[in-house]
Motif scaffolding. Structure first.
Motif, short mmCIF file in Angstrom:
data_model
loop_
_atom_site.label_atom_id
_atom_site.label_comp_id
_atom_site.label_asym_id
_atom_site.label_seq_id
_atom_site.Cartn_x
_atom_site.Cartn_y
_atom_site.Cartn_z
N UNK A 1 37.49 43.44 30.13
CA UNK A 1 38.06 43.40 31.55
C UNK A 1 39.05 42.52 31.56
N UNK A 2 40.34 42.91 32.15
CA UNK A 2 41.71 42.05 32.32
C UNK A 2 41.30 40.90 33.29
N UNK A 3 41.67 39.70 32.86
CA UNK A 3 41.66 38.61 33.76
C UNK A 3 42.89 38.31 34.17
N UNK A 4 44.09 38.65 33.76
CA UNK A 4 45.48 38.41 34.17
C UNK A 4 45.84 39.72 34.65
N UNK A 5 46.34 39.76 35.97
CA UNK A 5 46.60 40.94 36.88
C UNK A 5 47.91 40.85 37.44
N UNK A 6 48.81 39.87 36.87
CA UNK A 6 50.05 39.48 37.68
C UNK A 6 50.00 39.64 39.15
N UNK A 7 51.00 40.58 39.66
CA UNK A 7 51.08 41.01 40.90
C UNK A 7 50.71 42.21 41.29
N UNK B 1 41.02 38.14 43.80
CA UNK B 1 40.59 37.89 42.74
C UNK B 1 39.51 39.04 42.52
N UNK B 2 39.43 39.55 41.24
CA UNK B 2 38.35 40.64 40.97
C UNK B 2 36.99 39.71 40.73
N UNK B 3 36.06 40.88 40.72
CA UNK B 3 34.64 40.12 40.25
C UNK B 3 34.71 39.42 38.93
N UNK B 4 35.35 40.14 38.07
CA UNK B 4 35.23 39.51 36.62
C UNK B 4 36.14 38.05 36.72
N UNK B 5 37.24 38.02 37.52
CA UNK B 5 37.90 36.86 37.60
C UNK B 5 37.11 35.82 38.20
N UNK B 6 36.53 36.15 39.31
CA UNK B 6 35.61 35.10 39.93
C UNK B 6 34.59 34.46 39.01
N UNK B 7 33.92 35.35 38.20
CA UNK B 7 32.94 34.86 37.18
C UNK B 7 33.73 33.88 36.37
#
Length: 113
Positions: free
Chosen positions: A2-8, A13-19
């Protein structure tokens, strides 16, 4: 996978980033704050071109989020602790290390998934 770097690509924040932020930060990163009701904050603001990447985000409670936006405080990368942040006071005093999960529970590791 799951990507954790989404740039622009996206602002929120996505669910994976929040986790991942919870694993790294463990709650609000203001020193001494134990608040777990938090929101993802862009260190370089989205409106100023900041990316939605873990390296540019942290968890803050509403009180400390307000301090950043209205109180003159700044968050910046901590050169002594790669991947973590420090707080820069508005009055020119020395920066203060932010409190991340590793500071709350020294010597522990938490798997991302």
């Amino acid at each position: 996978g799951v990507p954790l770097a989404l740039g622009r690509e996206t602002r929120l924040a996505t669910r994976a980033q929040l986790k991942a932020l919870w694993v790294r930060d463990g709650g609000c990163i203001a020193p001494g704050c134990r608040n777990r009701r938090v929101q993802a904050h862009h260190v370089i603001h989205w409106s100023d071109g900041g990316p939605t990447d873990l390296s540019n985000m942290c968890l803050l409670c509403s009180r400390h989020h307000h301090l950043l936006h209205a109180g003159g405080w700044q968050l910046e990368p901590d050169p002594d602790r790669p991947g973590l942040f420090r707080w820069r006071p508005p009055d020119g005093r020395e920066p203060v290390p932010a409190t991340h999960a590793t500071d709350r529970n020294p010597g522990t590791t938490t798997r991302l998934w």
